[in-house]
Scaffold this motif. Structure first.
Motif, short mmCIF file in Angstrom:
data_model
loop_
_atom_site.label_atom_id
_atom_site.label_comp_id
_atom_site.label_asym_id
_atom_site.label_seq_id
_atom_site.Cartn_x
_atom_site.Cartn_y
_atom_site.Cartn_z
N UNK A 61 42.62 35.48 34.92
CA UNK A 61 43.62 34.93 33.99
C UNK A 61 44.13 33.56 34.39
N UNK A 96 43.84 46.75 22.41
CA UNK A 96 44.13 45.42 21.88
C UNK A 96 45.04 44.60 22.79
N UNK A 97 45.15 44.98 24.06
CA UNK A 97 46.00 44.17 24.93
C UNK A 97 45.33 42.83 25.23
N UNK A 98 46.15 41.84 25.42
CA UNK A 98 45.61 40.51 25.70
C UNK A 98 44.90 40.47 27.05
N UNK A 99 45.08 41.53 27.86
CA UNK A 99 44.36 41.56 29.13
C UNK A 99 42.84 41.55 28.91
N UNK A 110 41.36 39.54 27.16
CA UNK A 110 40.91 38.16 27.00
C UNK A 110 41.11 37.42 28.32
N UNK A 167 41.62 34.43 30.22
CA UNK A 167 41.93 33.00 30.12
C UNK A 167 41.40 32.21 31.30
N UNK A 216 39.03 29.23 30.94
CA UNK A 216 39.47 27.87 30.58
C UNK A 216 39.48 26.94 31.79
#
Lengths: 331, 562
Positions: free
Chosen positions: B540, B13-16, B18, B20, B23
């Motif tokens: 990212x 569940x690390x934000x890694x 996702x 970014x 964007x």
């Protein structure tokens, strides 16, 4: 002349010579000052901490369920009780004989307004907690409403300029003095435009047994109305104008300031932000008066804190962020 | 279900997870640009690069970077007019980097420590190239040919190598032990030097074209230009260039009480200073050009400004913007001259014209008048190359009309007329000769990254710091060959390296790494292939542009990335 090299970025990320308390993939806006501030704080506090995070942008953008950007134990409760939660964790740590430091974090809304009582109580009970306030001067998370930190004359959704007034009527609350008035061992202000100074103050606070407080001025491109790439430039101007003085207070007494080598007129800072654009309306005498007022506020800060530098100082507003080949920053 | 690990964070569940980076509409890129010092150096030196190596504490490596373009740094550091310093972006911030003093120091250190030139001895069966003229152009050419793997025969009509450096530069500007050491070290790299060989007398160009892969001709300008006032010439006329050579090689010049030197170039200024040293009570320098920093920019004395200033310190009287109208003769002997004020002004004719102002005539009593108004090419053995022209006409690669013959140095019309320009000519011609040998075409211009201006730098991250003063021999002690400019200390040299703004090149200052709100800049030493210590993690990076805006050196540029 670029040659293709295969780089295992994921491996490289694990070998970075600094501690990242917050990793990438968080959902902060482009050029977010708070995301930068929180990462700088993380570098200085190190891994042995527990974070108590009030509601706010930081909490939202780092933890969209089921993910987390945090690499330290982290707890979120409500808008108003970060101070109380941090006090509880600290008491539990002490009961277990552990030295893990508790760091509370919140925005200006949860610190200046909603969570102020819990924070005041935490200070009064002398919990060994570092409280970090990221001050972007409004409720940005809920769509830019005024807080008691919003500066005088700034436009927010709840302080719109119009016939009755020019943006926020009231003044920015001087929170660091209020904290210092609790006879706090260490309360300081810092700015994301001066990373070395910020990290130095965080490390200083971490060394102290007892309640400490650091207010970090953090630009919000969305709420302040500037481009994301201008965040540092705008923030630096907040310091160079004297509108956000960088000071250290110990037991209520002023013990350190970052001198301003060259004071910049406040208009240089204000004109870069949409939230102050009404102050540049042509032919509105109120606008001219407000500009004078804000300049007077900056001059007042400089006078009461003695911010005017005497010549060149390595740690003044020009020298503090000087770069060197090889990246040797002073803190 | 999210599984919590015992370690720092929820692994699945690390934000890694996702990215970014999706964007992003623009992305940061490392963009090397040339520093102005590099862009304007006639020899092609990249001063920014060697200042960086010096700041990292590697003086020998800095010297190697320097001599990868110019093999004569101890010499050029002393005699160059250093356009690099006029172009230096730091000049608009406080004071330019003292690049020539750093160059000189590196050259001197190399001699002192006998650092080896980055050259391998050519193979015994390597193709042969010929170089005619062992001045700065020929020496640089021979050296670069050696670096490219050729065997080189270097010819000169004089018994020693050095050319104009030896015959026309006074020792107080270029001490002979420095020149000797540098030239000897260079020749010792494996250049076959053949002294006392003159084109047209001992050498035949046509034969050389048959014997060698290619021939480089850089004879310099060895004759003084003829001079008269309306056809009138004093009976005891000396050529300025010849007097200068006599002083340098023999140490004597005719004794004069008062003299007027005509000309605004380095030869004229040097001659004036030498006459002063030889005991002339009064030395006047008369030029129709302006003093540096005064008058029309295209009509300024071509002598190096600091040399002009030193001449004035030594007592030479300079009459700028003056022309000689008439010689005042007693019999056939000069007793004076009539001067008139003149200036180049724009009269609307498209280009500025020189105008003499009536009513400003003055008389100067001198017993000797010496012209030093420029030099001409000695055309012996080069008629096939020259035709009717007075100079070689060739592009910057030195390609002449004769196949396999390349030209450069002062004799090439658009060379630039300086030692460093000659070094640059020699270097470029070596590359062109190499391409000629391989049957490749020359590009139109030498490839060079775009030159970066001060507006692309973020000056907030630098601190003001003064340029060091160079110690000078006091004017009253300048009697003979003593060197006047004394160089700066190793410490001051390091200070200059530290002052360099690193225009257009990574300073490795950590700014991008420190200020990225998304931790999308990663620091590395091993992997960055573009000269920086950072890579962008585009998974990212949101493309906010903060790193590019805060890069002090203008090394990060944003590019559209839709």
């Amino acid at each position: 002349m670029t040659t293709e090299t295969h780089i295992d970025i994921a491996e490289l990320r694990k070998k970075q010579p600094r501690f990242n308390a917050i990793d990438s993939g968080h959902r902060a806006c482009l050029g977010c000052g708070q995301a930068l501030g929180a990462r700088l704080v993380g570098e200085a506090v190190g891994p042995d901490i527990i974070v108590a995070n009030a509601t706010g942008c930081l909490e939202i953008f780092t933890t969209p369920w089921p993910e987390s950007a945090w690499r330290v134990p982290w707890m979120h409760s409500l808008f108003e009780n970060a101070g109380a939660i941090a006090s509880g964790i600290e008491a539990a740590m002490r009961a277990q004989g552990k030295s893990t430091k508790v760091v509370a974090m919140g925005g200006d809304g949860s610190t200046f307004d909603i969570g102020f009582q819990a924070l005041s109580g935490m200070l009064e009970r002398e919990h060994n907690v570092l409280y970090v306030c990221y001050d972007n001067e409004a409720y940005m998370n809920t769509g830019v409403q005024r807080s008691s930190s919003t500066p005088h004359a700034a436009m927010t959704n709840t302080s719109p300029p119009g016939k009755a007034r020019m943006g926020k009527r009231h003044l920015k609350k001087d929170i660091v003095q209020i904290i210092a008035a609790h006879h706090t061992p260490y309360a300081a202000t810092a700015s994301v435009a001066y990373p070395s100074d910020l990290r130095k103050k965080i490390r200083r606070a971490m060394e102290i047994e007892g309640p400490t407080f650091i207010q970090i001025h953090a630009p919000c491109p969305l709420g302040w109305g500037h481009e994301g790439h201008e965040s540092i430039e705008v923030e630096r101007l907040a310091v160079q104008t004297g509108l956000f003085p960088l000071v250290e207070l110990e037991r209520g007494e002023l013990t350190g300031v970052m001198p301003i080598r060259q004071q910049v007129p406040v208009t240089e800072y204000l004109k870069r932000q949409q939230r102050f654009r009404h102050l540049f309306a042509k032919g509105d005498s109120r606008a001219a008066e407000e500009l004078e007022h804000i300049q007077a506020l900056a001059d007042h800060n400089i006078e009461v804190y003695g911010l005017r530098g005497e010549g060149v100082d390595r740690f003044d507003t020009e020298g503090s962020d000087t770069v060197h080949r090889g990246g040797q920053r002073w803190a | 279900m999210t599984i919590l690990t015992r370690a720092n964070f929820a692994l699945p569940g690390t934000s890694l997870n996702y990215h970014t980076g999706t964007w992003r509409v623009q992305k940061p890129q490392h963009a090397h640009a040339s520093a102005p010092c590099h862009g304007v150096c006639p020899a092609g030196e990249d001063a920014q690069a060697y200042l960086a190596a010096l700041e990292e504490g590697h003086p020998e490596q800095a010297w190697r970077i320097l001599v990868s373009a110019n093999p004569l740094p101890a010499t050029t550091g002393r005699v160059c007019h250093h356009p690099c310093e006029s172009a230096c972006n730091r000049g608009q911030y406080d004071q330019p980097i003292a690049i020539h003093l750093v160059e000189r120091w590196l050259g001197d250190e190399a001699i002192r420590h006998n650092w080896a030139y980055p050259v391998e001895r050519p193979k015994a069966d390597a193709p042969r190239m010929a170089v005619v003229g062992a001045g700065p152009a020929g020496l640089a050419n021979a050296y670069h040919l050696l670096r490219l793997g050729y065997r080189v025969d270097l010819f000169d009509q004089l018994p020693e190598a050095g050319g104009t450096l030896r015959t026309a530069l006074p020792p107080y500007r270029l001490p002979r032990e420095v020149l000797d050491a540098e030239v000897q070290r260079l020749l010792a790299c494996g250049i076959d030097f053949h002294p006392n060989k003159k084109l047209g007398r001992d050498l035949d160009l046509d034969q050389m074209r048959l014997d060698y892969q290619a021939v480089f001709v850089a004879p310099g300008l060895q004759q003084g230009k003829e001079w008269s006032i309306d056809g009138v010439v004093p009976s005891d006329l000396h050529s300025g260039l010849d007097m200068l050579r006599d002083w340098i090689s023999l140490g004597v010049v005719p004794k004069v009480r008062s003299a007027a030197v005509i000309g605004g170039g380095n030869t004229a200024v040097d001659l004036a200073r030498i006459l002063k040293r030889a005991g002339a009570a009064e030395v006047h320098l008369i030029t129709h050009q302006s003093l540096p920093g005064d008058g029309h920019p295209l009509d300024v004395m071509s002598a190096i400004p600091r040399e002009i200033a030193q001449a004035e310190e030594e007592g030479v009287t300079i009459h700028a913007n003056r022309g000689v109208r008439r010689l005042i003769l007693r019999g056939e002997r000069v007793v004076g001259i009539e001067m008139v004020r003149m200036k180049k002004i724009d009269r609307g004719a498209g280009r500025p014209e020189r105008v003499a102002f009536e009513g400003t005539e003055t008389v100067l009593h001198v017993d000797q008048i010496i012209p030093a108004i420029g030099q001409a090419l000695d055309a012996d053995g080069m008629h096939a190359l020259l035709g009717r022209a007075a100079h070689f006409h060739a592009d910057t690669w030195g390609v002449s009309p004769l196949e396999g013959v390349f030209v450069g140095g002062d004799a090439r019309e658009k060379s630039g007329g300086s030692v460093t320009a000659a070094v640059g000519d020699g270097r470029r011609a070596a590359l062109a000769m190499h391409r000629h040998a391989r049957g490749e075409a020359n590009p139109e211009k030498e490839p060079m990254a775009q030159i970066i201006g001060i507006e692309s730098l973020n000056l907030h991250y630098y601190e003001h710091a003064p340029r060091p003063d160079e110690p000078m021999l006091p004017a009253e002690q300048r009697r003979g060959d003593e060197e006047i400019e004394l160089g700066i200390s190793a410490e001051a040299v390091r200070g200059e390296a530290h002052r360099c703004l690193s225009c257009g090149n990574c300073l490795a200052c950590d700014n991008c790494w420190t200020l990225c709100p998304d931790s999308a800049v990663l620091k590395t030493r091993e992997f960055a292939s573009d000269g920086s210590h950072y890579v962008f993690d585009y998974d990212y990076c949101k493309g906010c542009g903060l790193c590019a805006h805060e890069c002090p050196c203008g090394y990060i540029q944003m590019a559209e990335d839709l």
